[in-house]
Design a protein around this motif. Structure first.
Motif, PDB file in Angstrom:
ATOM      1  N   ILE A  84       0.845  -1.192   0.000  1.00  0.00           N
ATOM      2  CA  ILE A  84       0.000   0.000   0.000  1.00  0.00           C
ATOM      3  C   ILE A  84       0.882   1.244   0.000  1.00  0.00           C
ATOM      4  CG2 ILE A  84      -1.864  -1.190   1.225  1.00  0.00           C
ATOM      5  CD1 ILE A  84      -1.027   0.292   3.765  1.00  0.00           C
ATOM      6  N   GLY A  85       0.284   2.383  -0.362  1.00  0.00           N
ATOM      7  CA  GLY A  85       1.000   3.647  -0.346  1.00  0.00           C
ATOM      8  C   GLY A  85       0.851   4.349   0.990  1.00  0.00           C
ATOM      9  N   THR A  86       1.477   5.507   1.109  1.00  0.00           N
ATOM     10  CA  THR A  86       1.482   6.213   2.381  1.00  0.00           C
ATOM     11  C   THR A  86       0.104   6.729   2.781  1.00  0.00           C
ATOM     12  OG1 THR A  86       2.133   8.257   1.245  1.00  0.00           O
ATOM     13  CG2 THR A  86       3.889   6.897   2.142  1.00  0.00           C
ATOM     14  N   THR A  87      -0.696   7.160   1.802  1.00  0.00           N
ATOM     15  CA  THR A  87      -2.040   7.649   2.126  1.00  0.00           C
ATOM     16  C   THR A  87      -2.868   6.554   2.781  1.00  0.00           C
ATOM     17  OG1 THR A  87      -1.991   9.219   0.286  1.00  0.00           O
ATOM     18  CG2 THR A  87      -4.154   8.655   1.185  1.00  0.00           C
ATOM     19  N   GLU A  88      -2.797   5.349   2.228  1.00  0.00           N
ATOM     20  CA  GLU A  88      -3.545   4.226   2.787  1.00  0.00           C
ATOM     21  C   GLU A  88      -2.959   3.802   4.129  1.00  0.00           C
ATOM     22  OE1 GLU A  88      -6.547   1.474   3.123  1.00  0.00           O
ATOM     23  OE2 GLU A  88      -6.334   3.100   1.656  1.00  0.00           O
ATOM     24  N   LEU A  89      -1.645   3.908   4.283  1.00  0.00           N
ATOM     25  CA  LEU A  89      -1.022   3.520   5.546  1.00  0.00           C
ATOM     26  C   LEU A  89      -1.536   4.388   6.692  1.00  0.00           C
ATOM     27  CD1 LEU A  89       0.998   1.841   7.159  1.00  0.00           C
ATOM     28  CD2 LEU A  89       2.772   3.492   6.541  1.00  0.00           C
ATOM     29  N   TYR A  90      -1.701   5.684   6.440  1.00  0.00           N
ATOM     30  CA  TYR A  90      -2.257   6.571   7.470  1.00  0.00           C
ATOM     31  C   TYR A  90      -3.604   6.026   7.965  1.00  0.00           C
ATOM     32  CZ  TYR A  90       0.990  10.552   7.294  1.00  0.00           C
ATOM     33  OH  TYR A  90       2.090  11.368   7.414  1.00  0.00           O
TER      34      TYR A  90
END
Length: 335
Positions: free
Chosen positions: A6-12
């Motif tokens: 996953i990318g950083t936006t989804e990780l948040y």
């Protein structure tokens, strides 16, 4: 089967859930893609304390504590960095977990499993977040014990340009960097070079951020070619320097922002550079009105990219009448 990254936006989003439910998590990801930054940022946004522990630098005794004698009994004195205030709330960030010696991993197992280590008990308001590099990143990485693996949620993070660009615009990353990576998003993150290569540098979001800071301090990129190669690698560095030469041939950005120019370059690399330069110099909604008109002169994909990036920098432009008119023409292209 490979776990989808996953990318950083989804990780948040996922970390918010795991922190709320007090579920230990391990973030797997290549060096320099923002694991530590994101955990620290989430702590700040949630008004949580954070203790950042680099486990690869510790021994097991550093975690359990030094033994002392009290009333003819052995007592273990926990390290000062572990939280003790029963009313406090925070994140215990155990970084480089899979680079730590096996004895340290064994000590962490008790902390993750029971929220205890030796005679220390972690306060109820604290959450555990772990992170480490992937096995194929050519770093010092040990396989985690299966009981420890099974006590945590595992998330694989990868660098994605859209996530990086949103962060870069808000954090004033140099437009050279944003424009170049828009043109070559595959160079946001590259594989770690083989040990036999003479230049060990490689591309990561952290490396591009570092290069942005360097460029901000000098007006002459032609004088720092070795620094560019030593920051993002020789191949990426050569391409980046060539891109900067294109950037310097762009039309007058101030004239575009003031509505006095409708000049549009033809080359895709120049268009990426142009959009980055416009976003970097943009200051107010009066300029936005001119940019809505100017965007209609651009190829559709660049018109949409320019306005989407503009909204990232100034959300208030979405309230302008010109934005509503622009949406009638380009709304179907916005994802």
């Amino acid at each position: 089967m490979i776990t989808p990254a996953i990318g950083t936006t989804e990780l948040y989003k996922q970390l918010e859930i795991l922190i709320k439910t007090d579920t230990p998590v391990f973030i797997h990801g290549s060096p320099g893609i923002g694991k530590s930054y994101i955990v620290n940022d989430i702590a700040g946004k949630n008004n949580l304390e954070i203790v950042d522990v680099r486990l690869s630098q510790l021994d097991a005794v550093d975690l359990r504590g030094i033994p002392t004698i009290s009333n003819e009994q052995t007592k273990w004195m926990p390290p000062v960095f572990l939280p003790t205030d029963p009313d406090s709330e925070g994140i215990l960030f155990l970084d480089e977990l899979n680079s730590a010696p096996l004895s340290v991993q064994a000590a962490i197992y008790q902390l993750v499993l029971d929220r205890k280590i030796g005679e220390y008990t972690m306060p109820k308001g604290w959450r555990i977040v772990c992170a480490g590099n992937k096995i194929d990143d050519k770093g010092i990485v040990f396989k985690l014990p299966s009981p420890l693996i099974n006590r945590m949620v595992h998330i694989v993070l990868e660098a994605r340009y859209d996530d990086f660009k949103a962060w870069a615009i808000k954090n004033s990353i140099h437009p050279f960097i944003i424009g170049f990576l828009g043109f070559r998003p595959d160079l946001l993150s590259s594989e770690v070079p083989a040990s036999s290569e003479t230049n060990p540098a490689f591309c990561t979001p952290r490396a591009w951020n570092m290069l942005s800071n360097i460029i901000d301090s000098t007006n002459e990129i032609n004088t720092i070619h070795p620094v560019v190669y030593g920051t993002v690698g020789y191949g990426a560095g050569i391409e980046f320097i060539s891109f900067v030469k294109v950037y310097k041939t762009l039309p007058d950005i101030d004239a575009i922002l003031s509505g006095e120019s409708q000049s549009v370059p033809e080359e895709p690399s120049a268009l990426y550079a142009l959009c980055a330069a416009i976003i970097e110099k943009y200051e107010n909604s009066a300029q936005a009105k001119n940019l809505f008109a100017y965007s209609k002169e651009l190829p559709v994909e660049f018109a949409v990219m320019l306005i989407k990036d503009l909204i990232l920098k100034d959300e208030s432009i979405a309230e302008l009448d010109e934005f509503e008119e622009w949406l009638e023409k380009y709304g179907e292209y916005i994802v």
